[in-house]
Design an enzyme around this catalytic site. Structure first.
Site, PDB file in Angstrom:
ATOM      1  N   ASP A 132     -23.630   7.032  -9.595  1.00 45.75           N
ATOM      2  CA  ASP A 132     -24.098   5.742  -9.056  1.00 45.75           C
ATOM      3  C   ASP A 132     -23.182   5.349  -7.899  1.00 45.75           C
ATOM      4  O   ASP A 132     -22.050   5.812  -7.809  1.00 45.75           O
ATOM      5  CB  ASP A 132     -24.091   4.668 -10.166  1.00 45.75           C
ATOM      6  CG  ASP A 132     -22.756   4.567 -10.855  1.00 45.75           C
ATOM      7  OD1 ASP A 132     -21.790   4.099 -10.218  1.00 45.75           O
ATOM      8  OD2 ASP A 132     -22.645   4.989 -12.035  1.00 45.75           O
TER       9      ASP A 132
ATOM     10  N   GLU B 200       0.824  -1.205   0.000  1.00 46.45           N
ATOM     11  CA  GLU B 200       0.000   0.000   0.000  1.00 46.45           C
ATOM     12  C   GLU B 200       0.862   1.261   0.000  1.00 46.45           C
ATOM     13  O   GLU B 200       0.672   2.163  -0.810  1.00 46.45           O
ATOM     14  CB  GLU B 200      -0.903  -0.007   1.243  1.00 46.45           C
ATOM     15  CG  GLU B 200      -1.858   1.148   1.306  1.00 46.45           C
ATOM     16  CD  GLU B 200      -2.860   1.098   0.160  1.00 46.45           C
ATOM     17  OE1 GLU B 200      -3.719   0.202   0.174  1.00 46.45           O
ATOM     18  OE2 GLU B 200      -2.790   1.940  -0.746  1.00 46.45           O
TER      19      GLU B 200
ATOM     20  N   SER C  52      -7.646   1.215  -3.384  1.00 46.45           N
ATOM     21  CA  SER C  52      -6.346   1.723  -2.951  1.00 46.45           C
ATOM     22  C   SER C  52      -5.548   2.297  -4.112  1.00 46.45           C
ATOM     23  O   SER C  52      -4.710   3.169  -3.907  1.00 46.45           O
ATOM     24  CB  SER C  52      -5.521   0.580  -2.370  1.00 46.45           C
ATOM     25  OG  SER C  52      -5.942   0.289  -1.079  1.00 46.45           O
TER      26      SER C  52
ATOM     27  N   GLY D 209     -24.916   8.964 -15.171  1.00 47.16           N
ATOM     28  CA  GLY D 209     -24.853   9.917 -14.061  1.00 47.16           C
ATOM     29  C   GLY D 209     -24.238   9.245 -12.846  1.00 47.16           C
ATOM     30  O   GLY D 209     -23.575   8.211 -12.945  1.00 47.16           O
TER      31      GLY D 209
ATOM     32  N   ASP E 240     -18.321   9.733 -17.637  1.00 48.71           N
ATOM     33  CA  ASP E 240     -19.374   8.994 -16.939  1.00 48.71           C
ATOM     34  C   ASP E 240     -19.191   7.499 -17.230  1.00 48.71           C
ATOM     35  O   ASP E 240     -19.041   7.106 -18.381  1.00 48.71           O
ATOM     36  CB  ASP E 240     -20.748   9.479 -17.437  1.00 48.71           C
ATOM     37  CG  ASP E 240     -21.893   8.894 -16.621  1.00 48.71           C
ATOM     38  OD1 ASP E 240     -21.629   8.278 -15.562  1.00 48.71           O
ATOM     39  OD2 ASP E 240     -23.052   9.063 -17.052  1.00 48.71           O
ATOM     40  N   ILE E 241     -19.175   6.703 -16.166  1.00 47.40           N
ATOM     41  CA  ILE E 241     -19.044   5.250 -16.336  1.00 47.40           C
ATOM     42  C   ILE E 241     -20.457   4.666 -16.335  1.00 47.40           C
ATOM     43  O   ILE E 241     -21.252   4.962 -15.429  1.00 47.40           O
ATOM     44  CB  ILE E 241     -18.190   4.641 -15.195  1.00 47.40           C
ATOM     45  CG1 ILE E 241     -16.834   5.350 -15.095  1.00 47.40           C
ATOM     46  CG2 ILE E 241     -18.006   3.139 -15.401  1.00 47.40           C
ATOM     47  CD1 ILE E 241     -15.975   5.307 -16.348  1.00 47.40           C
TER      48      ILE E 241
ATOM     49  N   ASP F 251       1.101   3.951  -3.013  1.00 43.79           N
ATOM     50  CA  ASP F 251       0.608   5.316  -2.789  1.00 43.79           C
ATOM     51  C   ASP F 251       1.693   6.360  -3.076  1.00 43.79           C
ATOM     52  O   ASP F 251       1.400   7.432  -3.618  1.00 43.79           O
ATOM     53  CB  ASP F 251       0.100   5.472  -1.349  1.00 43.79           C
ATOM     54  CG  ASP F 251      -1.101   4.577  -1.059  1.00 43.79           C
ATOM     55  OD1 ASP F 251      -1.677   4.006  -2.000  1.00 43.79           O
ATOM     56  OD2 ASP F 251      -1.456   4.443   0.130  1.00 43.79           O
TER      57      ASP F 251
END
Ligand SMILES: *[C@@H]1O[C@H](CO)[C@@H](O)[C@H](O)[C@H]1NC(C)=O
Ligand SMILES: *[C@@H]1O[C@H](CO)[C@@H](O)[C@H](O)[C@H]1NC(C)=O
Ligand SMILES: *[C@@H]1O[C@H](CO)[C@@H](O)[C@H](O)[C@H]1NC(C)=O
Ligand SMILES: *[C@@H]1O[C@H](CO)[C@@H](O)[C@H](O)[C@H]1NC(C)=O
Ligand SMILES: *[C@@H]1O[C@H](CO)[C@@H](O)[C@H](O)[C@H]1NC(C)=O
Ligand SMILES: *[C@@H]1O[C@H](CO)[C@@H](O)[C@H](O)[C@H]1NC(C)=O
Ligand SMILES: *[C@@H]1O[C@H](CO)[C@@H](O)[C@H](O)[C@H]1NC(C)=O
Ligand SMILES: *[C@@H]1O[C@H](CO)[C@@H](O)[C@H](O)[C@H]1NC(C)=O
Length: 583
Positions: free
Chosen positions: A562, A303, A500, A560, A541-542, A307
């Site tokens: 979700d 992680e 992550s 839109g 937009d997915i 990052d």
């Protein structure tokens, strides 16, 4: 900081006063032991507890108003972020509160010190025996069955009724938030892979994601940021260390094992995946609560490595800080509080904070979640964008687990943070099934998202009714690629997946936008959500996919917003247009 702190210091000097018992009331309680824990009976009375006491803050409503005033693009005060003293003034306890709490501690022969500059939290060290008396309870030891980790907690505790309007909560008591292990944290998945050094972008993006893929997909600039005062910070918690050799070093096309002894001869992330950047580009370290970042290859955390690599390596040229938070307080949830307190008090806090750790919301008491959420409001008021991963268990919460009702995650469920979900693929870019999202059981729906969320709820009709609170804060707000993202760990090229990944990626986009704003003397974006929901055109937009979990098909992705991909993934060019910045 004030008269309150000064007064506290005087009042909290320990005295010996023989106690008076007044009527007491139960402050917080659980009906039963949380699932996944066993009760080992009363804790040894001589064990020492690090307790924190949260005092009632004097003007939380004022803090919320101030936050929205500087974060809502339609407000006259938009961008006029507050100073640390202005923020602390909202949360400092009143003199009455300080006096009442000080009297209670004196009567009980307990000394405490302020844990925050405003004095809204006190810390004290106390034996279990004394805490049992102080809180009219019996602390037990509980074992988390999955990890064997033990916790000293209680199912309820009481305080004198005079303190009802002066104390918010005492921790650790009824919140089973974990100690040092990664319990309850987002647990991303890593796959070992070799990453060819010079694959063409189109070919490689179909198989795995690299900085070049993200730059192409989201129109993220490859040129260097120009403003040294614009920064991005990465949260690092106890035991999760970011390795510098993995960030810098090179030309390895092959798979190595974590234990490979001569990893130093390999040069990894930057040289392989950002060959156009100066391969000495690095991050600085800041320490909170004595946090450290040892450079022992075998201690590198997936992680922390990811990052730092996807901030240094994507927010090109933006000064990056890894904030290592040590565990010298009570448990990891206090690390979450301490890093925010630290940043709120800084003269010039970094303008973006990315955090890929979280909890299932149900492990926090509503009082504790609310207090932390108000800490995020304080940092937002200072002009910091705070991004958290939404979790990797779909509607089951942080991770895939058994459930009937959907499990929201925290801090994503706090309306004052920006929650990031995960997508996968490029043709089309779609939701991942593990992208957590849903509705809080603690926080009500903020007005900035009510139109977008209501439209979604109208679209899905009665689907999943009863499994979530449709009138609550809904998340995630946004999303970014999260599956099979190339990075380096312990001398090896690997692929990382989870929200992550999505969180530092989106955070880097915000940091680069702040750089452009800074260059024309404009304030940073700060708390993002009111701006984002008012400007859906800055997103791709997915519209494909759904998240899964709790034996259900979860929430479907719709046109839109979700609760899987939020408003969508970033389009840097569209952001520049909406902000009136030239490309
Ligand atoms: C008060 O606390 C001090 C130090 O913690 C201890 O030595 C003393 O015995 C306590 N007095 C009473 C009356 O509990
Ligand atoms: C408090 O917790 C104890 C168990 O530790 C339980 O016996 C008691 O009934 C609880 N009291 C309330 C009011 O919930
Ligand atoms: C790369 O960065 C290092 C460290 O900041 C610096 O010493 C070096 O001059 C840089 N190289 C180039 C080509 O800019
Ligand atoms: C935590 O560590 C910091 C730095 O080492 C220290 O200044 C602080 O007093 C410690 N806090 C507690 C509650 O032990
Ligand atoms: C690195 O960490 C491992 C595991 O904790 C330990 O065995 C080893 O001695 C450490 N090496 C160094 C150089 O500190
Ligand atoms: C909705 O939230 C309330 C608390 O605000 C909680 O008691 C209830 O269980 C939640 N509903 C579901 C379906 O989780
Ligand atoms: C959750 O785990 C079960 C059992 O291992 C598995 O069948 C299911 O596909 C998993 N669901 C998700 C969303 O990963
Ligand atoms: C990104 O936004 C720009 C400007 O609005 C637009 O021209 C472009 O088509 C968008 N890119 C994608 C992938 O939608």
């Amino acid at each position: 900081m004030s008269q309150f702190l000064h007064l506290l210091a005087i009042l909290l000097t320990p005295f010996i006063i023989h106690g008076v018992v007044s009527s007491s009331i139960i402050f917080e309680s659980l009906n039963s032991i949380p699932t996944g824990y066993t009760d080992n009976g009363p804790a040894p009375v001589d064990s020492v507890l690090s307790l924190r006491v949260a005092l009632v803050q004097n003007n939380v409503a004022g803090l919320h108003d101030a936050l929205y005033a500087v974060s809502d693009p339609s407000s006259n005060l938009y961008g006029q972020h507050l100073s640390s003293l202005e923020v602390e003034a909202f949360v400092a306890p009143t003199l009455d509160t300080v006096a009442a709490v000080a009297a209670w501690l004196l009567i009980n022969n307990v000394s405490a010190k302020p844990a925050t500059p405003s004095g809204d939290w006190l810390s004290l060290s106390i034996t279990v025996g004394a805490a049992n008396t102080l809180l009219a309870t019996i602390f037990h030891t509980y074992t988390q069955t999955s990890t064997g980790e033990t916790y000293i907690r209680t199912l309820n505790y009481s305080l004198p009724s005079e303190l009802q309007n002066h104390v918010e909560l005492v921790h650790p008591t009824v919140s089973f938030t974990g100690a040092t292990n990664p319990n309850g944290l987002i647990s991303p998945f890593i796959t070992s892979r070799s990453i060819p050094r010079s694959a063409t972008i189109r070919a490689e993006c179909a198989e795995y994601i690299t900085p070049a893929c993200l730059q192409a997909l989201y129109a993220i600039p490859t040129t260097l940021a120009t403003q040294p005062s614009n920064q991005i910070a990465v949260s690092g918690f106890d035991g999760r260390y970011a390795n510098l050799a993995d960030l810098h070093a090179s030309p390895s096309n092959t798979l190595h094992h974590r234990s490979k002894p001569n990893f130093n001869v390999y040069q990894l992330f930057l040289t392989t995946l950002r060959p156009d950047l100066n391969s000495s580009t690095t991050f600085t370290l800041q320490s909170v609560d004595g946090g450290i970042n040892p450079q022992n290859a075998s201690l590198a955390s997936g992680e922390a490595n990811f990052d730092t690599q996807y901030t240094v390596g994507l927010a090109s040229g933006v000064p990056t800080t890894f904030i290592a938070v040590g565990l010298n307080s009570t448990d990891i949830i206090m690390e979450f509080l301490d890093i925010i307190t630290y940043l709120v008090a800084m003269d010039q806090p970094p303008q973006v904070l990315t955090t890929s750790y979280g909890f299932n919301e149900f492990v926090l008491s509503p009082a504790l979640a609310t207090n932390l959420c108000n800490a995020y409001a304080q940092l937002g008021a200072r002009g910091v964008s705070i991004l958290f991963g939404s979790g990797d268990g779909g509607v089951a919460g942080l991770s895939n687990s058994t459930c009937t009702n959907f499990v929201p995650t925290f801090p994503s469920s706090c309306p004052f943070v920006t929650s990031v979900g995960a997508t996968t693929g490029t043709n089309p870019e779609a939701a991942t099934t593990y992208s957590s999202g849903g509705f809080s059981n603690i926080f009500t729906m903020p007005s900035y998202q009510s139109a977008a969320v209501t439209k979604y709820l109208d679209t899905i009709g009665s689907l999943n009714t009863g499994k979530f609170n449709a009138t609550s804060r809904a998340f995630p707000d946004i999303s970014a690629q999260g599956t099979n993202v190339g990075f380096a760990i312990d001398g090896a090229a690997s692929l990382f997946s989870g929200t992550s990944c999505s969180t530092p990626i989106f955070s880097s986009v915000i940091a680069l936008l702040n750089d452009r704003l800074r260059a024309v003397d404009r304030p940073p974006l700060g708390f993002l959500n009111p701006f984002l929901y008012a400007n859906p055109s800055v997103f791709n937009d997915i519209t494909h996919g759904s998240n899964l979990g709790c034996g259900s098909t979860g929430f479907p992705v719709e046109v839109g917003w979700d609760p899987v991909t939020g408003l969508g993934t970033p389009n840097f060019t569209a952001f520049l247009n909406v902000l009136g910045l030239s490309a």
